[in-house]
Design a protein around this motif. Structure first.
Motif, short mmCIF file in Angstrom:
data_model
loop_
_atom_site.label_atom_id
_atom_site.label_comp_id
_atom_site.label_asym_id
_atom_site.label_seq_id
_atom_site.Cartn_x
_atom_site.Cartn_y
_atom_site.Cartn_z
N GLN A 126 0.84 -1.20 0.00
CA GLN A 126 0.00 0.00 0.00
C GLN A 126 0.87 1.26 0.00
N ASP A 127 1.93 1.26 0.78
CA ASP A 127 2.84 2.41 0.81
C ASP A 127 3.51 2.60 -0.54
N ASN A 128 3.91 1.51 -1.19
CA ASN A 128 4.52 1.60 -2.52
C ASN A 128 3.51 2.13 -3.54
N LEU A 129 2.28 1.64 -3.47
CA LEU A 129 1.24 2.11 -4.38
C LEU A 129 1.00 3.61 -4.20
N LYS A 130 0.91 4.06 -2.96
CA LYS A 130 0.74 5.50 -2.70
C LYS A 130 1.88 6.30 -3.29
N ARG A 131 3.11 5.83 -3.05
CA ARG A 131 4.29 6.53 -3.55
C ARG A 131 4.25 6.61 -5.08
N LEU A 132 3.93 5.51 -5.73
CA LEU A 132 3.89 5.49 -7.20
C LEU A 132 2.77 6.38 -7.75
N LEU A 133 1.60 6.34 -7.13
CA LEU A 133 0.50 7.19 -7.59
C LEU A 133 0.82 8.66 -7.42
N LYS A 134 1.44 9.01 -6.29
CA LYS A 134 1.85 10.41 -6.06
C LYS A 134 2.86 10.84 -7.12
N LYS A 135 3.79 9.95 -7.44
CA LYS A 135 4.81 10.25 -8.45
C LYS A 135 4.15 10.51 -9.80
N LEU A 136 3.20 9.66 -10.18
CA LEU A 136 2.48 9.87 -11.44
C LEU A 136 1.73 11.19 -11.44
N LEU A 137 0.97 11.45 -10.38
CA LEU A 137 0.20 12.69 -10.31
C LEU A 137 1.09 13.92 -10.37
N ASP A 138 2.21 13.88 -9.66
CA ASP A 138 3.15 15.01 -9.70
C ASP A 138 3.62 15.27 -11.13
N GLN A 139 3.96 14.20 -11.84
CA GLN A 139 4.43 14.36 -13.22
C GLN A 139 3.31 14.87 -14.12
N TRP A 140 2.11 14.32 -13.97
CA TRP A 140 1.00 14.74 -14.81
C TRP A 140 0.67 16.22 -14.59
N TYR A 141 0.65 16.65 -13.33
CA TYR A 141 0.32 18.04 -13.05
C TYR A 141 1.45 18.97 -13.48
N GLN A 142 2.69 18.52 -13.42
CA GLN A 142 3.81 19.34 -13.89
C GLN A 142 3.69 19.61 -15.38
N LYS A 143 3.26 18.62 -16.15
CA LYS A 143 3.11 18.78 -17.60
C LYS A 143 2.04 19.81 -17.94
N GLU A 144 1.08 20.01 -17.06
CA GLU A 144 0.01 20.96 -17.30
C GLU A 144 0.45 22.40 -17.09
N GLU A 145 1.51 22.59 -16.33
CA GLU A 145 1.95 23.96 -16.00
C GLU A 145 2.68 24.61 -17.12
#
Length: 138
Positions: A119-138
């Motif tokens: 669960q901790d790994n999944l959270k970390r990976l999802l946060k990493k994806l979201l951070d990258q996706w939101y960075q691309k929008e900026e």
């Protein structure tokens, strides 16, 4: 393996299926749970007001309301000022349901197949994806 099955098992397909489950599976009745939480805060409101808040289509809202009413979670009452209007009111049973199902319990139910480390790994990976996706929008 046929093309449609291959897409269902790739990463994007699996994420889509997880999203579909979380969106549509009853919160384990997610829509029902949202309605009950809102009514527990407001006590009562019209179906139209709830539809607008939750952005749910009238037909879907009617279906969810009927299910909640059958389960004894809410009741439909004629408005005192305008007898033509029906107001939705949460019942004591509905309030108890809201109190019994905090978010952490829902998380535990949904992710019980994963160990704490997974669960901790999944959270970390999802946060990493979201951070990258939101960075691309900026």
């Amino acid at each position: 393996m046929c093309e449609s099955n291959r897409h269902e098992e790739d990463l994007l397909g699996l994420m889509g299926r997880c999203g579909h489950y979380l969106y549509h599976h009853p919160e384990r009745k997610r829509g029902q749970g949202k309605i009950l939480r809102i009514l527990s805060q407001k006590d009562q409101m019209t179906q139209k007001e709830l539809q607008e808040i939750l952005e749910i289509q009238p037909g879907s809202m009617s279906e969810i309301i009927s299910k909640l009413e059958c389960r004894g979670m809410l009741e439909r009452i004629r408005d005192e000022q305008d007898k033509r209007m029906i107001v939705l009111k949460i019942t004591e049973r509905g309030k108890a349901e809201v109190m019994e199902k905090p978010r952490h319990e829902m998380e535990r139910e949904l992710f019980h197949a994963l160990s704490k480390e997974e669960q901790d790994n999944l959270k970390r990976l999802l946060k990493k994806l979201l951070d990258q996706w939101y960075q691309k929008e900026e």
